[in-house]
Structures are given as C-alpha cells and as structure tokens.
Scaffold this motif. Structure first.
Motif, mmCIF file in Angstrom:
data_model
loop_
_atom_site.group_PDB
_atom_site.id
_atom_site.type_symbol
_atom_site.label_atom_id
_atom_site.label_comp_id
_atom_site.label_asym_id
_atom_site.label_seq_id
_atom_site.Cartn_x
_atom_site.Cartn_y
_atom_site.Cartn_z
ATOM 1 N N GLN A 86 23.969 9.428 68.730
ATOM 2 C CA GLN A 86 23.011 8.785 67.843
ATOM 3 C C GLN A 86 21.999 9.813 67.354
ATOM 4 O O GLN A 86 21.385 10.521 68.151
ATOM 5 C CB GLN A 86 22.284 7.655 68.567
ATOM 6 C CG GLN A 86 23.191 6.502 68.990
ATOM 7 C CD GLN A 86 22.426 5.368 69.629
ATOM 8 O OE1 GLN A 86 21.247 5.174 69.360
ATOM 9 N NE2 GLN A 86 23.094 4.610 70.483
ATOM 10 N N MET A 87 21.835 9.876 66.024
ATOM 11 C CA MET A 87 20.896 10.825 65.437
ATOM 12 C C MET A 87 20.007 10.105 64.434
ATOM 13 O O MET A 87 20.457 9.190 63.731
ATOM 14 C CB MET A 87 21.651 11.976 64.761
ATOM 15 C CG MET A 87 22.498 12.792 65.737
ATOM 16 S SD MET A 87 23.432 14.144 64.962
ATOM 17 C CE MET A 87 22.109 15.245 64.475
ATOM 18 N N ALA A 88 18.749 10.521 64.361
ATOM 19 C CA ALA A 88 17.796 9.905 63.445
ATOM 20 C C ALA A 88 18.197 10.190 62.003
ATOM 21 O O ALA A 88 18.548 11.329 61.646
ATOM 22 C CB ALA A 88 16.389 10.421 63.720
ATOM 23 N N GLN A 148 13.820 3.868 58.272
ATOM 24 C CA GLN A 148 13.887 4.563 59.552
ATOM 25 C C GLN A 148 15.124 4.065 60.307
ATOM 26 O O GLN A 148 15.108 2.985 60.903
ATOM 27 C CB GLN A 148 12.614 4.292 60.371
ATOM 28 C CG GLN A 148 11.310 4.517 59.610
ATOM 29 C CD GLN A 148 11.063 5.970 59.290
ATOM 30 O OE1 GLN A 148 11.351 6.853 60.098
ATOM 31 N NE2 GLN A 148 10.524 6.241 58.111
ATOM 32 N N GLU A 158 19.162 5.067 62.421
ATOM 33 C CA GLU A 158 19.938 6.002 63.229
ATOM 34 C C GLU A 158 21.401 5.881 62.840
ATOM 35 O O GLU A 158 21.868 4.800 62.449
ATOM 36 C CB GLU A 158 19.783 5.715 64.723
ATOM 37 C CG GLU A 158 18.424 6.087 65.285
ATOM 38 C CD GLU A 158 18.402 5.988 66.812
ATOM 39 O OE1 GLU A 158 18.975 5.019 67.348
ATOM 40 O OE2 GLU A 158 17.834 6.885 67.454
ATOM 41 N N THR A 159 22.117 7.004 62.936
ATOM 42 C CA THR A 159 23.536 7.015 62.597
ATOM 43 C C THR A 159 24.313 7.699 63.715
ATOM 44 O O THR A 159 23.751 8.449 64.521
ATOM 45 C CB THR A 159 23.768 7.746 61.263
ATOM 46 O OG1 THR A 159 25.145 7.648 60.900
ATOM 47 C CG2 THR A 159 23.393 9.220 61.367
ATOM 48 N N TRP A 160 25.607 7.412 63.750
ATOM 49 C CA TRP A 160 26.490 8.063 64.713
ATOM 50 C C TRP A 160 27.039 9.351 64.101
ATOM 51 O O TRP A 160 27.579 9.352 63.002
ATOM 52 C CB TRP A 160 27.667 7.159 65.073
ATOM 53 C CG TRP A 160 27.296 5.931 65.848
ATOM 54 C CD1 TRP A 160 27.158 4.661 65.367
ATOM 55 C CD2 TRP A 160 27.031 5.852 67.247
ATOM 56 N NE1 TRP A 160 26.818 3.796 66.380
ATOM 57 C CE2 TRP A 160 26.734 4.501 67.548
ATOM 58 C CE3 TRP A 160 27.018 6.779 68.281
ATOM 59 C CZ2 TRP A 160 26.429 4.067 68.832
ATOM 60 C CZ3 TRP A 160 26.709 6.357 69.561
ATOM 61 C CH2 TRP A 160 26.423 5.018 69.831
ATOM 62 N N GLN A 205 13.960 13.209 61.197
ATOM 63 C CA GLN A 205 15.214 12.700 60.629
ATOM 64 C C GLN A 205 15.967 13.876 60.014
ATOM 65 O O GLN A 205 15.647 14.329 58.923
ATOM 66 C CB GLN A 205 14.911 11.622 59.584
ATOM 67 C CG GLN A 205 14.231 10.404 60.178
ATOM 68 C CD GLN A 205 13.589 9.523 59.127
ATOM 69 O OE1 GLN A 205 12.965 10.016 58.191
ATOM 70 N NE2 GLN A 205 13.729 8.216 59.281
#
Length: 318
Positions: free
Chosen positions: A26-28, A17, A19-21, A63
């Motif tokens: 920021q996105m799951a 679980q 998060e990424t840029w 996600q």
C-alpha cells in the motif's frame, strides 16, 4: 485548490487523499479530480499552475504517485502523467454464456453489511495488481454501493471460506456486472455459472474486467464483442521517495544510474544512483553521471511502459 482572477474563482481542482497497491504494498496516492475552468479563463495557463502546485502539495503530503481519469490523454501527458491502466469490456449474448458444471460450495446473496463482506475479498484480489485502489469503508459507501444499484452475491467454498463475489444489476434484459472478483479458479467458475443461470431473464451480459482477463477461454464460442479501453493515467510525484519505497525483487544486489528531467516537479531533476540490496530495498543518492535518462515530457517509446516485475496494472474500476 483554486486559481483566482480579479477576486473571482476562475479554475480549480481537487486532490483526493488515497492509497493504491503497488507490487502488493500500500502506497500513498494523490488522486487528481474535478479539474475545471470557466470558459472565459481557459487557455490562460491556470490549470498548468494548479497542477504544478498540486504536485508540490502531494509531495509535501508524502504521496509519491498520482492518478487521474483524463478528459484528454494528450493534455495531461504534457504534465508528466502517462497511460497506466486499461480494462476490458465484454458484451456476451445470453446464449453464449459459459456452460459450466456446478462447483463445490455455495453462493449467497447479501442484503446488508455489503462492504464488510466484500472488502476482504476485494483487497486480496486488488493487491495482486499495480494501481488498484485501497478502499476505505467510506469509499465503499460513497463510490460503490451508493452510486451503483444492484445485487451482491458471495461464493463460499466447501470449507466456508469467501473466495469471490459478483456485484451486478439486471435491468431491461441486460445484466451489468459492476464487479466480478475471484480468488481462485473454482470461485471463478462458480460465479460465471451463477451469472449464466440468469439466462431466462436477460439478453446479454456487459462486464468490465482487468486487462489481463482470460474469460473468453471459458466460452464455447469466444466470438463476442471485446474492447480494450484506456482507463487511468499515472505519474510519479517524487522519484527518489517512490524508488526508496518501491519493493524491488529480492535476492541480488544491483545498481542503476539515472538522469531525470521533470519541468513540472523540479525536485526530480538530476542524476541519481539507485542501489538495491538483497532484501529488495533501494537507496537513492545523487550522482554526476547517469546510465539512463528519463524525461517528464511525452513518452517516446511505448514499450517503456511495462507491468513492473511481471505484476499487471489494475484494470478493474476503482
């Protein structure tokens, strides 16, 4: 997740679980990891079924994208993941390190509370790239500081603002740079000079850097060993949700019709109308005809993979 045959665990995977840029937002993200099958159960379709279930689970968890580090790019390409990020690897002999003038400010070695000091600098740097990881305190400890041995040094400018850091290890005449992060050119020069000042104790510097890194321009002789290394693969889990969440360029309204085919995530199948308003927010609706088609299978045109509105993909190790 596990696949069982006659009550025995035959194959398994883990969804992280994370998060990424993406475009500074920021996105799951669901990280696929620890995929394994016992030899006697291989090539029986178990991983294929697990990946399909994992996609459903990630969609249910919100996600919209998934990343993985592949053992085989071709294997995961069959299931819709595609090469997303590269990194550069440098090997620089000590006598070719840049000869730079001292910079204003100072460099301070850190001995404790490294995550608290480094994370604000890392986050500012990482948010400039697509696909870099949003690090939690636990991730810093488990995946960075506990896993990699070394020294951290922070550059502070003349106003006392932390503008960069280097995390590195010197062992057996080799300086391995785990991370070199800088927020402006002055910090970049100061940190490179700091590394160069280790020349009496090392024979070379080994460094990973983002794919868009231009460090050889700092060298009097840029004829050093440079490699471009394919790194992570990525996949859109839920196309409609991802598009709706994606921060498009603002200023003009636009409309695009798409037809998607995705055998392992059937909720992505169909024709869609994407309407982007002046704020850069997208609305996704179903449509009977499409202007563009996109298949979830192998990518036929490598030029279709770009850096999304000019923001490069992240190549720094996550």
């Amino acid at each position: 997740m596990g696949a069982f045959v006659d009550g025995r665990l035959a194959s398994k995977l883990t969804i992280l679980q994370l998060e990424t840029w993406i475009q500074g937002k920021q996105m799951a993200m669901g990280g696929i990891a620890s995929v394994a099958t016992w030899p006697e159960f291989r090539r029986g379709g178990l991983v294929s079924r697990l990946l399909g279930q994992a996609l459903q689970s990630m969609r249910d968890s919100g996600q919209t994208v998934s990343f993985l580090y592949p053992f085989s790019f071709g294997f995961y390409r069959k299931y819709g993941w595609e090469t997303f990020a590269d990194y550069k690897k440098y090997e620089i002999p000590a006598d070719l390190l840049p000869k730079l003038q001292p910079q204003p400010g100072r460099i301070v070695r850190l001995t404790e509370e490294l995550a608290e000091a480094l994370d604000p600098i890392y986050s500012s740097f990482a948010s400039r790239y697509n696909g870099t990881l949003v690090r939690t305190e636990a991730w810093w400890k488990r995946s960075i500081l506990d896993r990699k041995t070394g020294t951290a040094a922070v550059y502070y400018d003349e106003d006392g603002n932390a503008k960069g850091y280097v995390f590195y290890q010197v062992k057996e005449k080799e300086c391995t740079v785990h991370e070199l992060v800088w927020l402006d050119h002055q910090a970049r020069l100061a940190l490179w000079r700091f590394l160069a000042d280790h020349d009496s104790m090392i024979e070379k510097v080994v460094l990973r850097a983002p794919a868009d890194d231009k460090s050889p321009f700092l060298l009097d002789n840029p004829r050093i060993k440079q490699e471009i290394v394919p790194y992570f693969m990525a996949r859109i889990v839920d196309a409609a949700a991802f598009i709706a969440e994606y921060p498009f360029v603002s200023g003009t309204e636009s409309t695009l019709k798409l037809e998607l085919s995705d055998p392992y995530a059937p909720w992505n199948n169909g024709r869609f109308v994407v309407t982007i308003d002046e704020s850069g927010t997208a609305r996704v609706e179903t449509e009977e005809e499409a202007d563009q088609r996109c298949s979830g299978g192998p990518l036929l045109d490598p030029d279709a993979v770009d850096t999304a509105n000019g923001v490069p993909t992240g190549g720094i190790p996550a």
